[in-house]
Design a protein around this motif. Structure first.
Motif, PDB file in Angstrom:
ATOM      1  N   ASP A 289      -2.125  21.256  13.223  1.00 56.39           N
ATOM      2  CA  ASP A 289      -1.706  22.586  13.812  1.00 56.39           C
ATOM      3  C   ASP A 289      -0.925  23.067  12.607  1.00 56.39           C
ATOM      4  O   ASP A 289       0.322  23.263  12.149  1.00 56.39           O
ATOM      5  N   THR A 290      -1.754  23.592  11.297  1.00 59.76           N
ATOM      6  CA  THR A 290      -1.337  23.928  10.073  1.00 59.76           C
ATOM      7  C   THR A 290      -1.643  25.401   9.651  1.00 59.76           C
ATOM      8  O   THR A 290      -1.443  25.794   8.616  1.00 59.76           O
ATOM      9  N   GLY A 291      -2.322  26.303  10.687  1.00 62.93           N
ATOM     10  CA  GLY A 291      -2.704  27.341  10.376  1.00 62.93           C
ATOM     11  C   GLY A 291      -3.946  27.492   9.313  1.00 62.93           C
ATOM     12  O   GLY A 291      -4.057  28.409   8.603  1.00 62.93           O
ATOM     13  N   GLY A 292      -4.737  26.514   9.462  1.00 61.96           N
ATOM     14  CA  GLY A 292      -6.105  26.463   8.768  1.00 61.96           C
ATOM     15  C   GLY A 292      -5.596  25.577   7.412  1.00 61.96           C
ATOM     16  O   GLY A 292      -6.896  25.344   6.692  1.00 61.96           O
ATOM     17  N   GLU A 293      -4.740  25.147   6.879  1.00 59.30           N
ATOM     18  CA  GLU A 293      -4.286  24.457   5.840  1.00 59.30           C
ATOM     19  C   GLU A 293      -4.470  22.911   5.923  1.00 59.30           C
ATOM     20  O   GLU A 293      -4.660  22.560   7.290  1.00 59.30           O
ATOM     21  N   GLN A 294      -4.831  22.261   5.053  1.00 60.16           N
ATOM     22  CA  GLN A 294      -4.995  20.918   5.141  1.00 60.16           C
ATOM     23  C   GLN A 294      -3.787  20.096   5.557  1.00 60.16           C
ATOM     24  O   GLN A 294      -2.893  20.450   4.945  1.00 60.16           O
ATOM     25  N   PRO A 295      -3.784  19.321   6.531  1.00 59.83           N
ATOM     26  CA  PRO A 295      -2.609  18.563   6.858  1.00 59.83           C
ATOM     27  C   PRO A 295      -2.160  17.729   5.860  1.00 59.83           C
ATOM     28  O   PRO A 295      -2.710  17.150   4.856  1.00 59.83           O
ATOM     29  N   ALA A 296      -0.820  17.653   5.500  1.00 64.09           N
ATOM     30  CA  ALA A 296      -0.011  16.872   4.536  1.00 64.09           C
ATOM     31  C   ALA A 296       1.045  16.361   4.811  1.00 64.09           C
ATOM     32  O   ALA A 296       1.889  16.842   5.624  1.00 64.09           O
ATOM     33  N   THR A 297       1.356  15.047   4.221  1.00 68.31           N
ATOM     34  CA  THR A 297       2.291  14.269   4.898  1.00 68.31           C
ATOM     35  C   THR A 297       3.112  13.485   3.416  1.00 68.31           C
ATOM     36  O   THR A 297       2.336  13.027   2.582  1.00 68.31           O
ATOM     37  N   LEU A 298       4.306  13.238   3.389  1.00 63.55           N
ATOM     38  CA  LEU A 298       4.956  12.565   2.437  1.00 63.55           C
ATOM     39  C   LEU A 298       5.329  11.110   3.062  1.00 63.55           C
ATOM     40  O   LEU A 298       6.190  11.153   3.905  1.00 63.55           O
ATOM     41  N   LEU A 299       4.744  10.257   2.370  1.00 60.22           N
ATOM     42  CA  LEU A 299       4.972   8.747   2.856  1.00 60.22           C
ATOM     43  C   LEU A 299       6.146   8.447   1.974  1.00 60.22           C
ATOM     44  O   LEU A 299       6.218   8.113   0.735  1.00 60.22           O
ATOM     45  N   PHE A 300       7.187   8.201   3.049  1.00 55.96           N
ATOM     46  CA  PHE A 300       8.365   7.658   2.377  1.00 55.96           C
ATOM     47  C   PHE A 300       8.992   6.175   2.981  1.00 55.96           C
ATOM     48  O   PHE A 300       9.828   5.824   2.563  1.00 55.96           O
ATOM     49  N   LEU A 301       8.047   5.973   4.201  1.00 57.47           N
ATOM     50  CA  LEU A 301       8.450   4.533   4.820  1.00 57.47           C
ATOM     51  C   LEU A 301       8.144   3.525   3.993  1.00 57.47           C
ATOM     52  O   LEU A 301       7.302   3.531   2.883  1.00 57.47           O
ATOM     53  N   PRO A 302       8.872   2.365   3.973  1.00 58.50           N
ATOM     54  CA  PRO A 302       8.442   1.261   3.225  1.00 58.50           C
ATOM     55  C   PRO A 302       6.936   0.649   3.396  1.00 58.50           C
ATOM     56  O   PRO A 302       6.566   0.588   4.721  1.00 58.50           O
ATOM     57  N   LEU A 303       6.305   0.691   2.279  1.00 52.74           N
ATOM     58  CA  LEU A 303       4.643   0.274   2.591  1.00 52.74           C
ATOM     59  C   LEU A 303       4.844  -1.245   2.860  1.00 52.74           C
ATOM     60  O   LEU A 303       3.596  -1.940   3.361  1.00 52.74           O
ATOM     61  N   ALA A 304       5.741  -2.021   2.643  1.00 56.32           N
ATOM     62  CA  ALA A 304       6.013  -3.370   3.101  1.00 56.32           C
ATOM     63  C   ALA A 304       6.216  -3.532   4.584  1.00 56.32           C
ATOM     64  O   ALA A 304       6.095  -4.673   5.184  1.00 56.32           O
ATOM     65  N   HIS A 305       6.516  -2.390   5.339  1.00 59.63           N
ATOM     66  CA  HIS A 305       6.864  -2.248   6.713  1.00 59.63           C
ATOM     67  C   HIS A 305       5.547  -1.766   7.411  1.00 59.63           C
ATOM     68  O   HIS A 305       4.796  -0.820   7.019  1.00 59.63           O
ATOM     69  N   VAL A 306       5.156  -2.339   8.529  1.00 56.07           N
ATOM     70  CA  VAL A 306       3.650  -2.180   9.143  1.00 56.07           C
ATOM     71  C   VAL A 306       3.844  -0.338   9.494  1.00 56.07           C
ATOM     72  O   VAL A 306       2.598  -0.052   9.607  1.00 56.07           O
ATOM     73  N   PHE A 307       4.762   0.385   9.754  1.00 52.36           N
ATOM     74  CA  PHE A 307       4.816   1.647   9.968  1.00 52.36           C
ATOM     75  C   PHE A 307       4.385   2.325   9.071  1.00 52.36           C
ATOM     76  O   PHE A 307       3.567   3.186   9.053  1.00 52.36           O
ATOM     77  N   GLY A 308       4.998   2.113   7.806  1.00 51.52           N
ATOM     78  CA  GLY A 308       4.530   2.716   6.427  1.00 51.52           C
ATOM     79  C   GLY A 308       3.046   2.508   6.282  1.00 51.52           C
ATOM     80  O   GLY A 308       2.176   3.502   5.864  1.00 51.52           O
ATOM     81  N   ARG A 309       2.520   1.358   6.382  1.00 46.03           N
ATOM     82  CA  ARG A 309       1.100   0.886   6.109  1.00 46.03           C
ATOM     83  C   ARG A 309       0.221   1.448   7.222  1.00 46.03           C
ATOM     84  O   ARG A 309      -1.021   2.116   6.778  1.00 46.03           O
ATOM     85  N   LEU A 310       0.418   1.846   8.474  1.00 46.72           N
ATOM     86  CA  LEU A 310      -0.308   2.499   9.413  1.00 46.72           C
ATOM     87  C   LEU A 310      -0.411   3.927   9.011  1.00 46.72           C
ATOM     88  O   LEU A 310      -1.175   4.592   8.998  1.00 46.72           O
ATOM     89  N   THR A 311       0.549   4.267   8.343  1.00 46.31           N
ATOM     90  CA  THR A 311       0.702   5.956   8.123  1.00 46.31           C
ATOM     91  C   THR A 311      -0.273   6.071   7.080  1.00 46.31           C
ATOM     92  O   THR A 311      -1.008   6.914   6.766  1.00 46.31           O
TER      93      THR A 311
END
Length: 606
Positions: free
Chosen positions: A219-241
Motif C-alpha cells: 500500500d505505497t501508492g504505486g511505489e516499490q515497498p521499502a524497509t529499513l532493516l535495523f533489527l539485529p541480524l543475529a536475531h531470528v526476527f531480523g533474519r526473517l525480515t
C-alpha cells in the motif's frame, strides 16, 4: 486443548533461500533490491548486481575451503555485508551461524565450538581479538575474515577463477529440508541453545507474511515497498525480515543500531514504507513526541489529540469486528483537526511514508497501539520464537485487535494447553536444538512446539499473552502470579524505563524500577527545577510520589493480592553490557535478581 488454525495461503516452498536471488535477477534484473549508505547517500543496488556480488563471494568461499554443510559464524552488527554473506553461504550449501557482536569471549567460544564452525566473519578489530582469544580451543576454525579490512573484496578476488557452474551445482543441491542456520536463543532462563532452522522454515514463514499482509506491504501508492532493516541480524526476527524482503522484491537498507538517537535520523533519511520493529521503538517515539509537545507549551493539545486517536482507532476496531458503526461524524471532524498539527508530525519521525509496522519481541500496550493507528500508522503486533522461525501469529490486515498478538499465520495452528501454555504448530517450527536431544524432546510433541508462554485464545482465534510459564511468581501464600502484564502497565508511565516485579516465596509483590534519563531531565525542566543525575534524583520526594502514582495506577487493574506493595528505584537502567538484558532487550530476570539481591532483601525487611 483449545486451538485455532489458519489455512495455508499457497504451495510449499522449493529449493533453497539463495534461489530467490537468482530467480529475481533473471525476471527483474533492474529492480532495486537494496540501498547501501555510501558517504551519506543511499546507493541503489539492482537485483542483477546483488546476484553478481553473491556469486563472486560464493566463489571466494569455495576457494577458501568452505564446503556444503560447513558452518560459518557471522559476528557483526546489522549491515549489508551480513546479507551478502548469508546468501553467498546459502549458495554453496553452507550454514551461517549468527553471533551477537556484544557476545563475551566465553559465549563466542561456546557457540563456535558447539557448531564446529570452520570460519568466522567479524566486523572489526575488537571482535577479531575476541575470536582470536578463544581460537586455541577451536581446532576446526581455519579463518577469521574481517569486514572492516575489506574481506569481501579479497574473497571475491580469490574466487575470480572459479567457474560459476560450481556454485550453481552446490546451490541446486539445497532443498527445503536442508539446514539454513543455527540461531541461538536469547538465554533468558539459562545457557542459550542453538535452534536448527531449515530453508523451508524460513521460506514458509516469509511467504506466509508476504501473502497474508501483501495489501499492507504494497500500500505505497504505486511505489516499490521499502524497509529499513535495523533489527539485529543475529536475531531470528531480523533474519526473517531479510528473507521476506528478498523473496518479496522489497527494497531494504541496513542500519546498525537500535538506539533512538541514531535510528530516528536514519529512518527520516531512508523514508521506508513498511517496517518490522520492536515495541521499544514506539514507546520511545511516543515519549519523545509528548516531551516535545510539553516543551513547546502544547501538552494539552497533544493529550487531546492522543485521546482522539485512541477513540478513533477503537471505533474502527469495533466496526471491523461488527460490534460498532465506526467513528461518529463528530469524532471524524476532531480527528481531521489534529491531522496536520499532531499526527503528521508523528509519522514524520519514521520518514513520513510508513503506514504499517509489524512488531514483536515483547508486549505492546493496547493504548499505544490504538494511538499509532489513530495517527496513521497501524502497528500489527505478532508473536513468535526463535524455535518458530519468528512470527507464528500476527494481527490480520484491516482487522487488528489491539492488545492481542493476532491470529495464526497462514498454515499455522495455535492451541492453549490445560495449564495455559501456548502450543504452536506450523511450517516454521524448528527441527530441534543442536546437541540437546532431551531439550528437543521436551519442546516438541507430535509436531507441536511447547512455547513456555502463557496465553488465552478468544472466540475469533486472537491470542493474548499473559506471561512466561517459568516466570510465574508463587508468593508465600501460594498465590500464582504472572508479572508481565503488571510490569507493562507500570512501564507505561513516561518516566519509567524498566520494571521487574519480584515476590517468589515472599508475602507480597514488589518491584525494581529504572528511570529514563531523558524523560527525567524533561520532567525536571517542566517543573522549573535544576537538572539532576538519576542517582541524585532517587531520593527526591516529588519523584517518588510520581512513581508511586504510576504503580498505583497499575495496581488498580489487579486484585490486592496481585498488586505491587513496595518498589525500589535503581540508579541506572538494566543494560546489555552488564548482562542484565538479552540481545533482543528482554530482561534476564535471574541475573537482575542476583545483581540486586540486597535491594530486594531491603524491600521485604520488617
Amino acid at each position: 486443548m483449545r486451538e485455532f488454525s489458519s489455512p495455508a495461503a499457497g504451495g510449499a516452498p522449493t529449493g533453497g533461500l539463495a534461489d530467490s536471488v537468482f530467480d529475481r535477477a533473471e525476471r527483474e534484473p533492474g529492480l532495486v533490491l537494496m540501498s547501501r549508505l555510501v558517504d551519506g547517500v543511499w546507493e541503489p543496488v539492482t537485483a542483477a548486481r546483488f546476484r553478481d556480488e553473491v556469486l563472486a563471494l560464493a566463489r571466494g568461499l569455495l576457494t577458501r575451503g568452505v564446503r556444503y554443510g560447513d558452518r560459518v559464524a557471522v559476528m557483526s552488527a546489522t549491515r549489508w555485508e551480513w546479507t551478502l554473506f548469508d546468501y553467498a553461504l546459502w549458495s554453496v550449501g553452507a550454514i551461517p551461524v549468527p553471533v551477537y557482536p556484544t557476545a563475551a569471549p566465553d559465549q563466542v567460544r561456546w557457540i563456535l565450538a558447539e557448531t564446529s564452525a570452520v570460519a568466522c566473519v567479524v566486523e572489526d578489530e575488537d571482535q577479531a581479538m575476541t575470536v582470536g582469544a578463544v581460537c586455541d580451543a577451536l581446532p576446526e576454525l581455519t579463518g577469521i575474515w574481517q569486514l572492516d579490512r575489506g574481506c569481501v573484496a579479497q574473497l571475491a578476488a580469490d574466487g575470480a577463477g572459479v567457474p560459476d557452474a560450481l556454485v550453481h551445482r552446490q546451490r541446486l543441491g539445497v532443498s527445503p529440508d536442508s539446514l539454513a542456520s543455527v540461531i541461538y536463543t536469547s538465554g533468558t532462563t539459562g545457557r542459550p541453545k542453538g535452534c536448527l532452522l531449515t530453508h523451508g522454515n524460513f521460506a514458509s514463514v516469509a511467504d506466509a507474511v508476504l501473502a497474508g499482509w501483501d495489501e499492507v506491504i504494497r500500500d505505497t501508492g504505486g511505489e516499490q515497498p521499502a524497509t529499513l532493516l535495523f533489527l539485529p541480524l543475529a536475531h531470528v526476527f531480523g533474519r526473517l525480515t531479510q528473507v521476506a524482503a528478498v523473496r518479496g522484491g522489497i527494497r531494504i537498507g541496513h542500519h546498525a543500531k537500535l538506539a533512538s538517537e541514531s535510528l530516528l535520523p536514519a529512518l527520516a533519511a531512508f523514508r521506508p514504507t513498511f517496517l518490522h520493529a520492536v515495541p521499544y521503538i514506539f514507546e520511545k517515539i511516543h515519549r519523545r513526541a509528548r516531551e516535545a509537545a510539553e516543551a513547546a507549551g502544547r501538552l494539552e493539545l497533544f493529550e487531546q489529540a492522543e485521546r482522539v486517536a485512541v477513540e478513533w482507532s477503537a471505533a474502527w476496531e469495533r466496526r471491523a469486528h461488527r460490534t460498532g458503526p465506526g467513528p461518529s461524524p463528530a469524532l471524524r471532524l476532531r480527528h481531521a483537526a489534529y491531522e496536520r498539527m499532531v499526527y503528521q508530525r508523528v509519522r514524520a519521525v519514521l520518514g513520513g511514508r510508513v503506514r504499517a509496522v509489524m512488531t514483536g519481541g515483547s508486549m505492546l500496550g493496547r493504548e499505544l497501539g490504538l494511538f499509532f493507528a489513530g495517527a496513521g500508522m497501524t502497528v500489527y503486533e505478532g508473536y513468535g520464537l526463535t524455535e518458530s522461525s519468528a512470527p507464528v501469529t500476527a494481527n490480520p490486515p484491516r482487522r487488528p485487535k489491539f492488545g492481542t498478538v493476532g491470529r495464526p499465520l497462514p498454515g499455522s495452528t495455535v492451541a492453549i494447553a490445560e495449564d495455559g501454555e501456548v502450543w504452536v504448530k506450523g511450517p516454521g517450527v524448528f527441527s530441534g536444538y543442536l546437541n540437546h536431544p532431551r531439550c528437543s524432546d521436551e519442546a516438541l510433541c507430535r509436531g507441536w512446539l511447547a512455547t513456555g508462554d502463557l496465553g488465552e485464545l478468544d472466540e475469533d482465534g486472537y491470542l493474548t499473552l499473559t506471561g512466561r510459564k517459568k516466570e510465574v511468581i508463587v508468593t508465600s501464600s501460594g498465590k500464582n502470579l504472572a508479572p508481565a502484564v503488571l510490569e507493562e502497565r507500570v512501564r507505561a508511565h513516561p518516566l519509567i524505563a524498566q520494571c521487574l516485579v519480584v515476590g517468589d516465596n515472599r508475602p507480597y509483590l514488589a518491584a525494581l524500577i529504572t528511570l529514563d534519563p531523558v524523560a527525567l531531565a524533561h520532567w525536571l525542566r517542566a517543573r522549573g527545577r535544576p537538572p539532576l543525575e538519576v542517582r541524585q534524583a532517587l531520593t527526591d520526594p516529588e519523584l517518588h510520589q510520581e512513581v508511586q502514582r504510576a504503580v498505583g495506577a497499575a495496581n488498580t487493574t489487579v486484585s490486592r493480592a496481585e498488586s505491587i506493595r513496595a518498589f525500589r528505584l535503581l540508579p541506572r537502567e538494566f543494560s546489555l553490557e552488564e548482562g542484565l538484558l538479552t540481545p533482543s532487550l528482554k530482561i534476564r530476570r535471574t541475573a537482575v535478581a542476583e545483581r540486586y539481591a540486597a535491594d530486594i532483601e531491603e524491600l521485604y525487611a520488617g
